[in-house]
Scaffold this motif. Structure first.
Motif, PDB file in Angstrom:
ATOM      1  N   ALA A  78     -20.255   2.977 -38.497  1.00  0.00           N
ATOM      2  CA  ALA A  78     -19.526   2.303 -37.219  1.00  0.00           C
ATOM      3  C   ALA A  78     -19.600   3.191 -36.064  1.00  0.00           C
ATOM      4  N   VAL A  79     -19.753   4.392 -36.253  1.00  0.00           N
ATOM      5  CA  VAL A  79     -19.842   5.151 -34.871  1.00  0.00           C
ATOM      6  C   VAL A  79     -21.161   4.844 -34.117  1.00  0.00           C
ATOM      7  N   VAL A  80     -22.283   4.624 -34.883  1.00  0.00           N
ATOM      8  CA  VAL A  80     -23.636   4.055 -34.387  1.00  0.00           C
ATOM      9  C   VAL A  80     -23.542   2.757 -33.723  1.00  0.00           C
ATOM     10  N   SER A  81     -22.583   1.961 -34.392  1.00  0.00           N
ATOM     11  CA  SER A  81     -22.760   0.490 -33.597  1.00  0.00           C
ATOM     12  C   SER A  81     -21.999   0.602 -32.734  1.00  0.00           C
ATOM     13  N   THR A  82     -20.997   1.515 -32.209  1.00  0.00           N
ATOM     14  CA  THR A  82     -20.269   1.565 -31.111  1.00  0.00           C
ATOM     15  C   THR A  82     -20.801   2.227 -30.025  1.00  0.00           C
ATOM     16  N   LYS A  83     -21.964   3.171 -30.266  1.00  0.00           N
ATOM     17  CA  LYS A  83     -22.783   3.876 -29.220  1.00  0.00           C
ATOM     18  C   LYS A  83     -22.776   3.135 -27.952  1.00  0.00           C
ATOM     19  N   PRO A  84     -23.328   1.923 -27.813  1.00  0.00           N
ATOM     20  CA  PRO A  84     -23.788   1.248 -26.451  1.00  0.00           C
ATOM     21  C   PRO A  84     -22.382   1.271 -25.543  1.00  0.00           C
ATOM     22  N   VAL A  85     -21.225   1.077 -26.237  1.00  0.00           N
ATOM     23  CA  VAL A  85     -19.843   0.819 -25.556  1.00  0.00           C
ATOM     24  C   VAL A  85     -19.371   2.194 -25.352  1.00  0.00           C
ATOM     25  N   VAL A  86     -19.627   3.150 -26.121  1.00  0.00           N
ATOM     26  CA  VAL A  86     -19.204   4.735 -25.695  1.00  0.00           C
ATOM     27  C   VAL A  86     -20.191   5.204 -24.440  1.00  0.00           C
ATOM     28  N   ALA A  87     -21.426   4.600 -24.666  1.00  0.00           N
ATOM     29  CA  ALA A  87     -22.277   5.163 -23.446  1.00  0.00           C
ATOM     30  C   ALA A  87     -21.749   4.522 -21.971  1.00  0.00           C
ATOM     31  N   ARG A  88     -21.133   3.354 -22.070  1.00  0.00           N
ATOM     32  CA  ARG A  88     -20.504   2.760 -20.918  1.00  0.00           C
ATOM     33  C   ARG A  88     -19.422   3.641 -20.545  1.00  0.00           C
ATOM     34  N   VAL A  89     -18.692   4.333 -21.419  1.00  0.00           N
ATOM     35  CA  VAL A  89     -17.560   5.064 -21.289  1.00  0.00           C
ATOM     36  C   VAL A  89     -17.937   6.218 -20.517  1.00  0.00           C
ATOM     37  N   LYS A  90     -18.994   6.912 -20.946  1.00  0.00           N
ATOM     38  CA  LYS A  90     -19.492   7.925 -20.231  1.00  0.00           C
ATOM     39  C   LYS A  90     -19.975   7.907 -18.822  1.00  0.00           C
ATOM     40  N   LEU A  91     -20.755   6.826 -18.746  1.00  0.00           N
ATOM     41  CA  LEU A  91     -21.382   6.516 -17.401  1.00  0.00           C
ATOM     42  C   LEU A  91     -20.049   6.260 -16.296  1.00  0.00           C
ATOM     43  N   ALA A  92     -19.013   5.651 -17.082  1.00  0.00           N
ATOM     44  CA  ALA A  92     -18.018   5.407 -15.964  1.00  0.00           C
ATOM     45  C   ALA A  92     -17.330   6.890 -15.684  1.00  0.00           C
ATOM     46  N   LEU A  93     -17.032   7.903 -16.549  1.00  0.00           N
ATOM     47  CA  LEU A  93     -16.502   8.879 -16.270  1.00  0.00           C
ATOM     48  C   LEU A  93     -17.340   9.973 -15.564  1.00  0.00           C
ATOM     49  N   GLN A  94     -18.600   9.325 -15.121  1.00  0.00           N
ATOM     50  CA  GLN A  94     -19.090  10.302 -14.129  1.00  0.00           C
ATOM     51  C   GLN A  94     -18.792   9.868 -12.724  1.00  0.00           C
ATOM     52  N   GLN A  95     -18.264   8.800 -12.329  1.00  0.00           N
ATOM     53  CA  GLN A  95     -18.008   8.190 -11.256  1.00  0.00           C
ATOM     54  C   GLN A  95     -17.137   9.347 -10.523  1.00  0.00           C
ATOM     55  N   PRO A  96     -17.223   9.349  -9.262  1.00  0.00           N
ATOM     56  CA  PRO A  96     -16.371  10.314  -8.299  1.00  0.00           C
ATOM     57  C   PRO A  96     -14.672   9.951  -8.265  1.00  0.00           C
ATOM     58  N   GLU A  97     -14.678   8.589  -8.338  1.00  0.00           N
ATOM     59  CA  GLU A  97     -13.271   8.465  -7.985  1.00  0.00           C
ATOM     60  C   GLU A  97     -12.694   7.466  -9.318  1.00  0.00           C
ATOM     61  N   PHE A  98     -11.385   7.458  -9.406  1.00  0.00           N
ATOM     62  CA  PHE A  98     -10.683   6.573 -10.508  1.00  0.00           C
ATOM     63  C   PHE A  98      -9.417   6.103  -9.881  1.00  0.00           C
ATOM     64  N   GLY A  99      -9.111   4.896 -10.127  1.00  0.00           N
ATOM     65  CA  GLY A  99      -7.668   4.496  -9.741  1.00  0.00           C
ATOM     66  C   GLY A  99      -7.713   2.900  -9.944  1.00  0.00           C
ATOM     67  N   MET A 100      -6.352   2.335 -10.047  1.00  0.00           N
ATOM     68  CA  MET A 100      -5.941   1.127 -10.245  1.00  0.00           C
ATOM     69  C   MET A 100      -4.986   0.749  -9.528  1.00  0.00           C
ATOM     70  N   GLU A 101      -5.034  -0.349  -8.702  1.00  0.00           N
ATOM     71  CA  GLU A 101      -3.871  -1.060  -7.702  1.00  0.00           C
ATOM     72  C   GLU A 101      -2.767  -0.852  -8.725  1.00  0.00           C
ATOM     73  N   VAL A 102      -1.635  -0.356  -8.067  1.00  0.00           N
ATOM     74  CA  VAL A 102      -0.173  -0.336  -8.649  1.00  0.00           C
ATOM     75  C   VAL A 102       0.826  -0.888  -7.710  1.00  0.00           C
ATOM     76  N   ASP A 103       1.503  -1.588  -7.644  1.00  0.00           N
ATOM     77  CA  ASP A 103       3.066  -1.829  -6.746  1.00  0.00           C
ATOM     78  C   ASP A 103       3.926  -0.832  -7.249  1.00  0.00           C
ATOM     79  N   TYR A 104       4.046   0.198  -6.701  1.00  0.00           N
ATOM     80  CA  TYR A 104       5.083   1.184  -7.001  1.00  0.00           C
ATOM     81  C   TYR A 104       6.450   0.785  -6.865  1.00  0.00           C
ATOM     82  N   SER A 105       6.709  -0.300  -5.896  1.00  0.00           N
ATOM     83  CA  SER A 105       7.875  -0.657  -5.775  1.00  0.00           C
ATOM     84  C   SER A 105       8.564  -1.801  -6.623  1.00  0.00           C
TER      85      SER A 105
END
Length: 495
Positions: free
Chosen positions: A143-170
């Motif tokens: 199962a770990v082998v079968s999910t490697k492509p998805v996990v690879a996308r996670v690792k690639l995303a974690l290399q980005q310099p910024e992270f954030g999602m729009e939130v309406d704090y009000s």
């Protein structure tokens, strides 16, 4: 004669009632005015000190447009979440420590069987959804082998310099962390992937999963929300637990251990807290206004708390709403001061908690404390987030120290006499115990083993005592001192 006496008595009674009503009205007016004056004065004091009390005053960062890894990360997490929920939910039990006895934890990647539920209940665990079952390590590896492509996308995303999602704090009560469940399951999957790699003695794969877990725990999704900080702490705990699993194996090279150490060294849950304090307090003040508004109050609390009647609620609002808002701000000020000081490793959690209990822990029974009758429902959550973050940070420092101790022992053949010997070659600074604000405790035992511990939630150094502080021991903090656990010798099926 009697009728005249009755009339006179009734007249005097009427005057007395009117006098009491007048006195009550004066008392209500006095409490209202006093509360408003105190609140205005206290807010003025806070603003003079540079405090920001509204979202309009705070520079809340917006979602970055360039280099934002959050959308890709959440997309991959959702895809993996669907797969995991459908096929592998039972293995998530492996990411929780299994205490055989105080200070002794099962090394899951060495086991072949999950124990029966009845045995787990005896040790204080919640009932599971299954009986004893055999661990299918081969199936998990596939199962770990079968999910490697998805996990690879996670690792690639974690290399980005910024992270954030729009939130309406009000929106206060409607604020939700985006895809929180999916990120939780992503963390669990990376954790069991680590166990799978350890079981198969693939240390490089295990190290890769651990460093990814550390990066995920450091990921600043909605970093300004206290709820997000608590969620990060819980994700971090899972990563630290499988790192403990990894350290139970010999054969790690110094370079591998150094990579593991550097990964967790960069996962800091403390540095964001001053900004979190500002934003969360402004959100909570908005929530305060909403919860003390009658229609919203009914919608939020339901009918149970309204059984006292709208008259009592109205009296509280007129007389003590402003006073309780001042009290609410004072509670936040105490909390803010601690969270700001703890960023410099100068504050200790236990004295703060004792001060909190002294000032705000003796409010009495809810049903006999009219001035705080409704406000207590709102204040109750304010002590829930700090312990989670502080415990996690203390355990992270324990993990860094444990890795450094193993590196030292691998290099010299024996453990150091004290933690000072680790600095600066193996640690840049001494590991911190956020419970008492001092260095973590350490000693060398006969036979060449060592004990590393925090003073625990009572703040008292009991010499690394494993005496139970709770009926059951299911986590490190259930003993008088929080001791770095040792590997359990027997398998779960042999107990």
């Amino acid at each position: 004669m009697i009728s005249q006496l009755v009339k006179k008595l009734l007249r005097r009674s009427g005057y007395a009632i009117l006098a009491l009503v007048a006195l009550l009205a004066v008392f209500i007016l006095e409490e209202n005015l006093r509360g408003r004056i105190l609140l205005a004065h206290y807010k003025s004091e806070l603003r003079t000190k540079g405090e920001k009390l509204t979202l309009a005053e705070i520079d809340v960062p917006h979602t970055p447009t360039d280099g934002n890894g959050a959308p890709a990360l959440l997309e991959a997490a959702n895809e993996l979440d669907a797969l995991v929920r459908a096929n592998y939910s039972q293995i998530f039990d492996l990411v929780q420590p299994e205490y055989v006895e105080p200070g002794k934890v099962v090394v899951w990647h060495r086991e072949q069987l999950i124990p029966p539920v009845s045995r787990r209940e005896e040790r204080g665990h919640r009932p599971g959804r299954y009986a004893a079952w055999k661990l299918d390590w081969d199936g998990l590896a596939a199962a770990v082998v079968s999910t490697k492509p998805v996990v690879a996308r996670v690792k690639l995303a974690l290399q980005q310099p910024e992270f954030g999602m729009e939130v309406d704090y009000s929106k206060v009560f409607e604020i939700e962390l985006p895809n929180r469940a999916a990120v939780d399951n992503l963390t669990r999957w990376l954790s069991v992937s680590t166990l799978s790699a350890l079981h198969n003695r693939d240390r490089e794969a295990a190290l890769d999963s651990i460093t990814t877990l550390a990066k995920l725990a450091a990921c600043p999704l909605n970093r300004q929300l206290m709820r997000a900080q608590v969620a990060r702490a819980r994700l971090c705990e899972m990563g630290l637990q499988v790192t403990w699993e990894a350290l139970q194996d010999d054969g790690w090279t110094d370079n591998q251990l150094l990579q593991m150490q550097q990964a967790w060294q960069s996962t800091d849950l403390i540095s964001d807290l001053p900004k979190v304090v500002e934003v969360q307090r402004a959100i909570d003040l908005l929530a305060w206004e909403k919860v003390t508004h009658w229609p919203s109050f009914i919608e939020i609390t339901g009918s149970q708390r309204i059984s006292w009647g709208s008259i009592i609620w109205g009296v509280w609002k007129v007389m003590w709403k402003s006073q309780d808002e001042s009290r609410f701000l004072q509670m936040w000020e105490l909390k803010s001061e601690f969270l700001r000081n703890v960023t410099a490793s100068t504050a200790a959690y236990v004295p703060y908690q004792k001060l909190w209990d002294l000032k705000y822990g003796g409010n009495g029974n809810l049903y006999y404390n009219l001035p705080h009758l409704y406000s207590q429902m709102f204040f109750g959550y304010m002590t829930c987030d700090v312990p989670t973050i502080i415990r996690c940070e203390t355990r992270r420092h324990m993990t860094l120290a444990a890795i450094a101790l193993q590196r030292y022992q691998n290099s010299t053949g024996h453990p150091p006499s004290d933690l000072n010997a680790l600095v600066p070659s193996y640690l840049s600074v001494l590991p911190h115990d956020y419970m008492d604000g001092k260095t973590l405790k350490y000693r060398v035992n006969p036979g060449g083993t060592w004990t590393l511990y925090s003073v625990g939630e009572d703040g008292v150094d009991n010499g690394g005592s494993l005496e139970r502080s709770n009926l059951y021991v299911s986590k490190m903090w259930d003993t008088r001192d929080a001791v770095w656990p040792q590997a359990a010798v027997k398998a779960p099926t042999e107990r």
